[in-house]
Every structure is written in structure tokens, then in C-alpha cells.
Design an enzyme around this catalytic site. Sequence first.
Site, PDB file in Angstrom:
ATOM      1  N   LEU A  39      21.922  92.867  33.944  1.00  0.00           N
ATOM      2  CA  LEU A  39      23.005  92.395  33.080  1.00  0.00           C
ATOM      3  C   LEU A  39      22.678  91.009  32.515  1.00  0.00           C
ATOM      4  O   LEU A  39      23.558  90.179  32.351  1.00  0.00           O
ATOM      5  CB  LEU A  39      24.331  92.356  33.851  1.00  0.00           C
ATOM      6  CG  LEU A  39      24.994  93.706  34.147  1.00  0.00           C
ATOM      7  CD1 LEU A  39      26.295  93.514  34.918  1.00  0.00           C
ATOM      8  CD2 LEU A  39      25.283  94.488  32.856  1.00  0.00           C
ATOM      9  N   GLU A  61       6.442  95.922  37.296  1.00  0.00           N
ATOM     10  CA  GLU A  61       5.337  94.981  37.170  1.00  0.00           C
ATOM     11  C   GLU A  61       5.843  93.592  37.534  1.00  0.00           C
ATOM     12  O   GLU A  61       6.990  93.244  37.261  1.00  0.00           O
ATOM     13  CB  GLU A  61       4.796  94.986  35.741  1.00  0.00           C
ATOM     14  CG  GLU A  61       4.040  96.265  35.445  1.00  0.00           C
ATOM     15  CD  GLU A  61       3.556  96.363  34.011  1.00  0.00           C
ATOM     16  OE1 GLU A  61       3.473  95.340  33.324  1.00  0.00           O
ATOM     17  OE2 GLU A  61       3.249  97.493  33.589  1.00  0.00           O
ATOM     18  N   GLY A  91      11.686  95.467  26.506  1.00  0.00           N
ATOM     19  CA  GLY A  91      10.365  95.855  25.999  1.00  0.00           C
ATOM     20  C   GLY A  91       9.550  96.361  27.164  1.00  0.00           C
ATOM     21  O   GLY A  91      10.108  96.863  28.142  1.00  0.00           O
ATOM     22  N   CYS A 116       7.316 100.639  29.797  1.00  0.00           N
ATOM     23  CA  CYS A 116       8.067 101.831  30.219  1.00  0.00           C
ATOM     24  C   CYS A 116       9.331 102.114  29.411  1.00  0.00           C
ATOM     25  O   CYS A 116       9.461 103.190  28.827  1.00  0.00           O
ATOM     26  CB  CYS A 116       8.429 101.708  31.696  1.00  0.00           C
ATOM     27  SG  CYS A 116       6.973 101.820  32.748  1.00  0.00           S
ATOM     28  N   VAL A 133      -0.110 101.422  37.810  1.00  0.00           N
ATOM     29  CA  VAL A 133       0.487 102.252  38.846  1.00  0.00           C
ATOM     30  C   VAL A 133      -0.576 102.780  39.805  1.00  0.00           C
ATOM     31  O   VAL A 133      -0.417 102.713  41.023  1.00  0.00           O
ATOM     32  CB  VAL A 133       1.285 103.413  38.200  1.00  0.00           C
ATOM     33  CG1 VAL A 133       1.641 104.472  39.209  1.00  0.00           C
ATOM     34  CG2 VAL A 133       2.543 102.842  37.567  1.00  0.00           C
TER      35      VAL A 133
HETATM   36  N1  LIG Z   1       3.403 100.175  34.429  1.00  0.00           N
HETATM   37  C1  LIG Z   1       4.526 100.369  35.094  1.00  0.00           C
HETATM   38  O1  LIG Z   1       5.237  99.439  35.432  1.00  0.00           O
HETATM   39  C2  LIG Z   1       4.954 101.776  35.483  1.00  0.00           C
HETATM   40  C3  LIG Z   1       5.982 101.942  36.412  1.00  0.00           C
HETATM   41  C4  LIG Z   1       6.362 103.229  36.782  1.00  0.00           C
HETATM   42  C5  LIG Z   1       5.725 104.323  36.189  1.00  0.00           C
HETATM   43  N2  LIG Z   1       4.747 104.134  35.259  1.00  0.00           N
HETATM   44  C6  LIG Z   1       4.089 105.320  34.697  1.00  0.00           C
HETATM   45  O2  LIG Z   1       2.836 105.493  35.333  1.00  0.00           O
HETATM   46  C7  LIG Z   1       1.874 106.020  34.414  1.00  0.00           C
HETATM   47  C8  LIG Z   1       0.679 105.099  34.341  1.00  0.00           C
HETATM   48  O3  LIG Z   1       1.100 103.870  33.806  1.00  0.00           O
HETATM   49  P1  LIG Z   1       0.187 102.563  33.866  1.00  0.00           P
HETATM   50  O4  LIG Z   1       1.002 101.449  33.360  1.00  0.00           O
HETATM   51  O5  LIG Z   1      -0.448 102.475  35.207  1.00  0.00           O
HETATM   52  O6  LIG Z   1      -0.928 102.975  32.756  1.00  0.00           O
HETATM   53  P2  LIG Z   1      -2.299 102.247  32.426  1.00  0.00           P
HETATM   54  O7  LIG Z   1      -2.534 102.506  30.990  1.00  0.00           O
HETATM   55  O8  LIG Z   1      -2.277 100.853  32.963  1.00  0.00           O
HETATM   56  O9  LIG Z   1      -3.388 103.070  33.281  1.00  0.00           O
HETATM   57  C9  LIG Z   1      -3.767 104.373  33.052  1.00  0.00           C
HETATM   58  C10 LIG Z   1      -5.236 104.513  33.477  1.00  0.00           C
HETATM   59  O10 LIG Z   1      -5.605 105.882  33.490  1.00  0.00           O
HETATM   60  C11 LIG Z   1      -6.963 105.997  33.080  1.00  0.00           C
HETATM   61  N3  LIG Z   1      -7.240 107.388  32.708  1.00  0.00           N
HETATM   62  C12 LIG Z   1      -6.784 108.108  31.657  1.00  0.00           C
HETATM   63  N4  LIG Z   1      -7.237 109.367  31.703  1.00  0.00           N
HETATM   64  C13 LIG Z   1      -7.983 109.470  32.829  1.00  0.00           C
HETATM   65  C14 LIG Z   1      -8.707 110.546  33.452  1.00  0.00           C
HETATM   66  N5  LIG Z   1      -8.727 111.774  32.934  1.00  0.00           N
HETATM   67  N6  LIG Z   1      -9.366 110.284  34.585  1.00  0.00           N
HETATM   68  C15 LIG Z   1      -9.339 109.047  35.139  1.00  0.00           C
HETATM   69  N7  LIG Z   1      -8.677 108.012  34.606  1.00  0.00           N
HETATM   70  C16 LIG Z   1      -8.002 108.220  33.475  1.00  0.00           C
HETATM   71  C17 LIG Z   1      -7.065 104.978  31.962  1.00  0.00           C
HETATM   72  O11 LIG Z   1      -8.409 104.604  31.731  1.00  0.00           O
HETATM   73  C18 LIG Z   1      -6.221 103.823  32.530  1.00  0.00           C
HETATM   74  O12 LIG Z   1      -7.003 102.912  33.268  1.00  0.00           O
HETATM   75  C19 LIG Z   1       2.625 106.170  33.085  1.00  0.00           C
HETATM   76  O13 LIG Z   1       3.105 107.492  32.990  1.00  0.00           O
HETATM   77  C20 LIG Z   1       3.765 105.202  33.225  1.00  0.00           C
HETATM   78  O14 LIG Z   1       4.875 105.572  32.435  1.00  0.00           O
HETATM   79  C21 LIG Z   1       4.338 102.889  34.912  1.00  0.00           C
END
Ligand SMILES: NC(=O)c1ccc[n+]([C@@H]2O[C@H](COP(=O)([O-])OP(=O)(O)OC[C@H]3O[C@@H](n4cnc5c(N)ncnc54)[C@H](O)[C@@H]3O)[C@@H](O)[C@H]2O)c1
Length: 436
Positions: free
Chosen positions: A249, A151, A256, A259, A7
Site C-alpha cells: 500500500l 528480488e 514495474g 514479474c 529464480v
Molecule cells: N525474478 C523473479 O523475481 C521471479 C520470482 C518468481 C517467479 N519468477 C519466474 O521464474 C521464471 C524465471 O525468471 P528469472 O527472473 O529467473 O529469469 P532469468 O531471465 O533471470 O533466467 C532465466 C535463465 O534461463 C536460461 N535458459 C533459457 N532456456 C534454457 C534452457 N533450455 N536450458 C537452460 N537454461 C535456459 C537463460 O539463459 C537464463 O539464464 C520466470 O517464469 C519468472 O516469471 C521470477
Amino acid sequence: MIGTGYVGLVSGACFADFGHRVTCVDKDAGKIAALRRGAVPIYEPGLDDLIATNVRAERLDFTTDLKAPVCDADAVFIAVGTPSRRGDGHADLSYVYAAAREVAAALDGFTVVITKSTVPVGTGDEVERIIRETRPNANVAVVSNPEFLREGAAIQDFKHPDRIVVGTDDARARQVMAELYRPLYINQSPILNTGRRTAELIKYAANAFLATKITFINEMADLCERVGADVQEIARGIGLDNRIGAKFLHAGPGYGGSCFPKDTLALIKTGQDHEAPLRVVETVAAVNDARKRAMARKIVAALGASLRGKTVAVLGLTFKPNTDDMRDAPSIPLITALHDMGATVRAYDPIGMEQAKMLLPEVTFCEGPYECAENAHALVIVTEWEQFRALDLDRLKRAMALQPAIVDLRNIYLPEDLIKRGFIYESVGRPRTKGG
Ligand SMILES: NC(=O)c1ccc[n+]([C@@H]2O[C@H](COP(=O)([O-])OP(=O)(O)OC[C@H]3O[C@@H](n4cnc5c(N)ncnc54)[C@H](O)[C@@H]3O)[C@@H](O)[C@H]2O)c1
């Protein structure tokens, strides 16, 4: 942008592409070093070009140290992970709170701090409390701006969202958010201004609703198999009703990914904590959990025999196509069940094998679909990558053992085509037919 994962990286690159000056921060020094070298740590179509263009234009850079960029920023996004907390399924907010503390220490001048991570209702209040505790005089507004990108289509989703949700009562913060999203606003993507708690809950409500839709059609598929009806026609028959809609659907092996599983669980916990249990969502999560392992029984049914001593080829490992993300992929419990039943598993995925190798040590990974199929008694299509839609079926049959079975968990083939070619064919929610 604090957190440079799926994200953070996609949002950062897209905001830079809108013309804003963006710094992506991450604690993971290896990730930042790779990005600085021009390597992109995740697979997302179009992302490498978008990053390269904006780095060249000096609108996007990467660092491990948030002090300088936060000090200069008008807006700071928190986009760190919120995984399920081990043991109880609540969202683990430790990364969000740690980031809030670090951001607070570096703030300078009026700054909007925006939670983009998916966080339970009330988290914004706690983020604000942490900031005020660390810096009592901070001139700050804390906003919830959940992200809905998928994604595999993340750039398209970010740049053409169905809606942008902005949760704040602070007029100055709304102004900054409108500036940030102006290019989309001009493109008529609706901005929904809500309270902060409402914005936080919208994200969970959306994911829980979509998970419910998937689970509903999956149970309909089970019923179709028992009564000789076709779930794809059911999906079309109900999906053409505008009140229902055709998306989400597609019957399959269960949802899986990074999220839905964790977000449904976190929402269930929130409901229980507030004595407003979400029984529909509780059932959805339980039904979906049971389903993934149950898919292994389809393979037993197709072969009409025990899997002991049999070889099963698995095509597609990631939780969906066009990503290398293996988090909570249905392939994992399925393959574990196949092993438990005594099968040898070979697998191929176009992009996800590097990630998968870390999670599935007992699997033999192959170079391509035909190599994967070699001497296999059954071939299972788990993820509907484009390249699996037009396999050379005769070549596949020659590669496989006698009386080969194809178990198509994504319904991408027509039963009659496969049966004509001498396969035993099993799919999801369509009348079961044997050939050979
Ligand atoms: N992946 C998706 O499709 C998606 C879609 C919508 C929302 N989200 C939400 O967005 C959020 C992030 O998801 P993601 O898939 O990008 O996660 P991710 O695990 O891919 O990335 C998170 C990143 O944050 C970094 N991080 C953690 N603590 C940190 C800090 N204090 N300072 C700097 N960096 C730090 C980690 O090293 C990691 O690289 C989650 O809450 C998720 O639910 C994800």
C-alpha cells in the site's frame, strides 16, 4: 535446475543449502563460466556467500550440459524465463517447451519434473505431453511448484516462505516434493497441495492481486492530491484493518519489474482466451501503464515551467532497491518522457547502472547522488535505496541550481523538512507545498 537466472540460481543455492545435491544448468555459457570462477551474475544480498559455501561443500555445481545431471536426478526443476511474447502479451513458453524436450531426452528412472517458472494454466499438461511424445515410456510426474520469492530478499523469501504450493495428483511426486522442502516443512511453512492447474493459477492470482493493491493506492494518491488528503495516512488507516493488511500500500510511480507487468498481461490473455475476462486486472494494467509516464508531469508541476533546457537528476533506476534488475523499471518510461519534454537527464543508482547503461543511452551516469545533483533544476527519487533516505540536504542544495525542486516518488522525506531547507518539494499523494 534448468535455467540459472534469478529464480534458478537462488532456488538451486537454497536447495543445496538444505543439504540436497544440486546442479544448475544454463544455456548461457558465459554465465556458467562466471559461476564456476566464483563470480555471481546478479546482485542479490547474501547470494555470493551462499553459493561459495555450497560449492565448497560439493553440493552445488554449474554446467551447460543437462544430460548427466538430469539422468542422475530425482527431481528436475524448469526455471527458465517466460517473458511477454512480442506483439500479444501472452507468456512466451518457447523456453519452457525447449527445456522440457531436452529434459525428456535425458530422463532415466522415476523423475519428478517441476515447473518453477511462472506459466499459464495448462502449461503443465503441455510439458507432460512433450515429455511423453519425446519419451513414450518415461517414468515421470510433472508438477507445478510456482516461486514467490522477491528480488532483493530472495534468500530470506525462499527459506521462509509464507507457503509452498505443490500442484500434482501424483502421490510419489508429492513424496519427493515433501523431501525437497522438508527443512521448511519442519519450520512450519505450510505446504499447499493442489491440482496442477490450480497451482499454476495461484501464482498469477497472487501477482495480479498485489498489482491491484498497488494500483488502488496509487489512484487514491491521485485523489488525495486533488482534495488535500494524505495517502500515507490513508494507507495506514486501511492497512491496520487485518482484512486489508498494510503491505503493498505504498503509493509510488507504478509497479514495474520482471514479474508484475508480464504476469498481469499473461493472466489477462488467459482470461480472454477462456471467455472469462478479468476486467479488474485489465484496468489495473492500463492504469499502471499510463502512470509511469505521467510521473514526468509531476516534475513539470514542481518547476512550474517547461522542462526544455532544464537538467533533471534521477536517483535510483532499478525497479526496486537491492537488485540490479532493470526489467520494466518505472525509471525507463519516466526518463524517456523527460527526454521527450526536452530535459537533460543525469542519473545515479548504487547497483543498477551497468544494466541501465544498456537501456538508457542518452543519460549521463554519475558516481554518486551529489555529483548527480550538480546544477540540476530538479532531483527525482525513483527507487528508495537505503542510502537515499538520509541525504545531506544542505550539500544537495549547494550542488543544485537556484530554486531547486525535489520530486520524491517514494515519499521518503517529510515535506516540512525539505521546505524548511528551501526546496520546492513534490511527493506522491501528500498535500502539495512550495518553498524556496
Ligand atoms: N525474478 C523473479 O523475481 C521471479 C520470482 C518468481 C517467479 N519468477 C519466474 O521464474 C521464471 C524465471 O525468471 P528469472 O527472473 O529467473 O529469469 P532469468 O531471465 O533471470 O533466467 C532465466 C535463465 O534461463 C536460461 N535458459 C533459457 N532456456 C534454457 C534452457 N533450455 N536450458 C537452460 N537454461 C535456459 C537463460 O539463459 C537464463 O539464464 C520466470 O517464469 C519468472 O516469471 C521470477
